[in-house]
Design a protein around this motif. Structure first.
Motif, PDB file in Angstrom:
ATOM      1  N   LYS A 273     -16.157  18.533   7.918  1.00  0.00           N
ATOM      2  CA  LYS A 273     -17.405  18.734   8.662  1.00  0.00           C
ATOM      3  C   LYS A 273     -18.517  17.838   8.116  1.00  0.00           C
ATOM      4  N   LEU A 295     -10.255  18.048  12.506  1.00  0.00           N
ATOM      5  CA  LEU A 295     -10.759  19.423  12.609  1.00  0.00           C
ATOM      6  C   LEU A 295     -10.112  20.160  13.778  1.00  0.00           C
ATOM      7  N   LEU A 311     -16.724  22.713  18.612  1.00  0.00           N
ATOM      8  CA  LEU A 311     -16.867  21.352  18.076  1.00  0.00           C
ATOM      9  C   LEU A 311     -16.933  20.336  19.211  1.00  0.00           C
TER      10      LEU A 311
END
Length: 602
Positions: A273, A295, A311
């Motif tokens: 992140k 991710l 996301l």
């Protein structure tokens, strides 16, 4: 939805970034500046049509791509550099570029082409060590399936490159040794080799980072996570200190991989992140896409679709901002324009070269035609000259043989006289000597010059014959200067015989008492002086006693000698001279003098 979003990302943001110019990424900026500068220099050299500069700039741009990890582009420009160096016939440059081309192909796993070019570089190398280095690399790749066999070639190259003081290549060789050790399951030697590679790569920070990351990977494979973490964290700290955001992002990504291996997904997600956020902030879409993909992949495997959707939504909301802040696409387009210009200039250069080639072909054809005509003219002149020389040789041979009939006639008369007087022994002896002389004369009849010893032998046999017939009229002697090597020195063939004959037949045989005939060969000032001297009745009285036919024959004999000497001088450039003198005062007789240079070969 997630799969579609990933597809969109892949299409929008390809992994390979040709040239970036973001002001916040120091290393990336440096790379971009170097590539752009090299491309501009290449463009200028193409515009100037300077083949030497073109070759150098092709190689320079190829090396920048190679350093930037773009092996495909590096291969393309190395091939162009090689073509230019080949045109210029610069062997050393061809050797260097061929080796670089092989490296680019090896990096792309194109081993067959790499092997071939390593071998070519070895064959072109003038230095024995350089040849061995290239052949070692070729053999190393040939034995890719047998790591144990590769070891000796890698070790040999390390030693040779150390002697050549090629630090960067020594570092690369140690990396190869480390990889070979890993194939052999020897992690200890692999780490030692990587550490040695670091020593020689200290002047190239990017290589140092790569090598340290490789060391960390080995520690991870050996479950030594703490050592691997220490390396990555140190690299991350250095990147942050140097404000090298690209390196920082990559180290965060490496840390995430390490944490995943260590079964600490929270830390891995945190690192990803953070890498994703920095990529967004600094406008690096390629790294943002890479971090986002990792991710989403993790959330997908865990079935956490809500997180992955969140996301994606965040990415989509900030997509326009990312595009505006990322100069990658602009820089890629800018470089594409430069590359298009290079392609256009290359086409123009090829066209110019083709026109020059056609012009040169016409000029060569014209010059060739002129040369051909000139050669034809020279051939005709040479043929005419050869004919002229051949005619002179025939004339000379004809003159040389012209002396024989009179001598044969006189000799046969002598034999006839002996027979009529019932002197069979003398006739037999005379015929034997005569046949020996004639055999020698026939053997040498086609030669303009013979060795002095053979000439003296012929003349002595001739004088012996004449003395046998006129033994109450004269005696003779032959003197050869002892400084003359009779076997090596050459003299004109049978040019003295007519004058000996004249001395006997027109001078000595008319004497009431016994006369004397002398034949001398003296060496003075590098010249051979032949002197024929008699104490006969002399030229004046001889002419009074001669018949008309005898006068004609004597005149022809003298002319024959002069013509032969003239022809010998023309054919052989020997500067032979000839003169006849009558003795004056109380002493009567004739002196013939023939002078020619010392001749030791024809």
């Amino acid at each position: 939805m997630i799969s579609f979003s990933l597809l969109c990302l892949v299409l929008l943001f390809p992994h390979r970034v040709i040239a970036q110019a973001s002001p916040v990424f120091k290393n990336e900026k440096s790379k971009k500046v170097k590539i752009t500068k090299a491309a501009e220099e290449l463009s200028n050299s193409l515009d100037e049509n300077d083949e030497a500069k073109i070759a150098q700039n092709y190689e320079k741009l190829a090396n920048e791509f190679l350093n930037n990890g773009d092996n495909s582009k590096a291969e393309e420009y190395f091939k162009r550099a090689l073509n230019s160096y080949t045109k210029l016939k610069l062997t050393d440059d061809k050797t260097r570029v061929t080796r670089s081309l092989a490296k680019a192909q090896e990096n792309q796993k194109n081993f067959d082409s790499a092997i071939k070019n390593y071998e070519v570089a070895g064959s072109l190398a003038k230095d024995v060590s350089e040849e061995k280095i290239n052949l070692n690399d070729a053999n190393r790749l040939k034995n890719a399936a047998n790591p144990a066999s590769q070891k000796d070639y890698v070790d040999s190259n390390i030693e040779l490159l150390k002697k050549e003081k090629k630090s960067q290549e020594v570092s690369e060789a140690y990396v190869q040794k480390a990889q070979n050790s890993l194939d052999l399951k020897d992690k200890k030697v692999a780490i030692e080799s990587y550490k040695k590679a670091l020593v020689y790569a200290k002047d190239k920070p990017e290589d140092v980072i790569k090598i340290k990351n490789e060391i960390a990977k080995v520690y991870v494979e050996d479950n030594q996570f703490d050592k691997a973490l220490a390396i990555n964290e140190k690299l991350l700290s250095d990147a942050r200190q140097n404000k090298d955001y690209t390196a920082e992002i990559k180290q965060l990504q490496s840390l995430s991989s390490l944490y995943f291996e260590k079964k600490e997904p929270e830390k891995a997600i945190s690192s990803l992140k953070e890498a994703y956020d920095i990529s967004f902030q600094k406008g690096n879409s390629a790294e943002a896409k890479k971090s986002l993909s990792s991710l989403i992949q993790y959330y997908k495997t865990k079935g956490q679709n809500k997180e992955s959707m969140a996301l994606y939504e965040q990415f989509f909301e900030n997509f326009e901002k990312l595009i505006h802040s990322d100069t990658t696409l602009i820089d890629a387009k800018t470089f594409q324009i430069t590359e298009d210009k290079i392609r256009q200039l290359e086409k123009e250069k090829d066209l110019k070269d083709e026109l020059i080639s056609k012009k040169n072909t016409f000029n060569y054809f014209l010059i060739g035609s002129v040369v051909l005509l000139l050669l034809l003219f020279l051939f005709i002149v040479k043929a005419l000259y050869s004919i002229k020389i051949k005619n002179k040789e025939i004339a000379l041979q004809s003159l040389r043989r012209e002396m024989n009939p009179h001598f044969i006639f006189n000799s046969l008369n002598s034999v006839n006289q002996f027979i009529s007087e019932n002197k069979e022994l003398e006739a037999n002896k005379y015929l034997t000597s005569y046949s020996n002389l004639m055999r020698n004369m026939m053997e040498n009849s086609n030669k303009d010059f013979i060795s002095l010893d053979k000439e003296v032998e012929q003349l002595k046999k001739y004088l012996d014959l004449e003395h046998l017939r006129f033994q109450d009229k004269f005696d003779f002697e032959i003197f050869v200067d002892e400084t003359l090597d009779a076997e090596r020195v050459f003299v004109p063939n049978m040019i003295m015989q007519p004058h000996l004959e004249n001395a006997i037949w027109h001078g000595l045989r008319y004497l009431d008492q016994k006369g004397f005939l002398s034949l001398r060969f003296d060496l003075k000032n590098g010249k051979i002086i032949v002197t024929i001297e008699d104490n006969g009745i002399g030229l004046t009285k001889s002419r009074e006693l001669k018949t008309t036919n005898q006068k004609i024959y004597e005149s022809r004999g003298l002319n024959n000698t002069k013509e032969r000497i003239d022809l010998l001088n023309e054919l052989y450039k020997k500067n032979i001279s000839f003169q006849i003198l009558e003795k004056t005062g109380e002493e009567q007789g004739t002196i013939v003098e023939i002078v020619f240079p010392l001749i030791d070969k024809i």
